[in-house]
Design a protein around this motif. Structure first.
Motif: not given
Length: 197
Positions: A181, A188, A184-185, A140-146
């Motif tokens: 980002g 996770e 963070a990815i 889900p963290t990937k969605d924060k860093y498009p």
């Protein structure tokens, strides 16, 4: 032209990218996660398509005696079904429903002649393999860093084109990637891997 063994480079032994199921992803809508029975049935179907010879051959080639004949243990399509579009239109078989066609290693014996399989085994035996896709999961963290994918692509192009020296610029790219980002990815993913084990 034929594919030969992996070439050994200046930095060590030859390593080959491995195709097949491990490197082929299948996308499922996020809504399926809310329906465990549906998800279990989808996984059951995908597993059967990739591992069950009867299901695989029916999905990819159709019905024995109708659309194909077995020749030396390998399905040989009849002329009326040789065209993949016609085969799909007439009987619904083909690579769309047999989405692992040519990718499932246990099923390759139905897709390739014996001499190709022998050559493949010989070529693959010459070097260690780098397998990918073993721990594929939702992050889900990937969605924060498009924009992270765009950053990666830009730098890959710069490295390949020589606009950025790979030896001098790679560490700077990694640092920028982490700040943008990537860290963070990565954190996770490491957590998810620990949870799987």
């Amino acid at each position: 032209m034929v594919i030969g063994p992996q070439l050994e480079g200046p930095h060590g032994k030859a390593i080959a990218w491995v195709g097949g199921i491990d490197s082929t992803f299948v996308g499922i809508g996020s809504q399926v996660d809310k329906d465990p029975k549906k998800k279990a049935k989808i996984f059951e179907m995908l597993n059967a398509l990739a591992t069950d010879p009867e299901v695989y051959v029916n999905a990819v080639f159709g019905q024995a005696g109708v659309s194909y004949d077995l020749v030396d243990g390998v399905p040989k399509l009849k002329p009326d079904y040789a065209d993949p579009i016609q085969k799909g239109a007439k009987i619904g078989a083909g690579s769309f429903f047999g989405m692992f066609e040519g990718k499932s290693t246990p099923m390759m014996k139905y897709d390739r002649p014996a001499d190709q399989l022998a050559f493949r085994a010989k070529a693959m035996a010459t070097a260690p393999k780098l397998e990918t896709g073993r721990d594929m999961f939702n992050v889900p963290t990937k969605d924060k860093y498009p924009d992270l994918d765009k950053l990666e692509q830009e730098y890959f192009i710069k490295f390949i084109s020589g606009n950025v020296d790979l030896d001098k610029g790679f560490d700077s790219f990694v640092e920028l990637w982490k700040k943008s980002g990537g860290q963070a990815i990565q954190d996770e993913i490491n957590t998810l891997i620990k949870q799987q084990k």
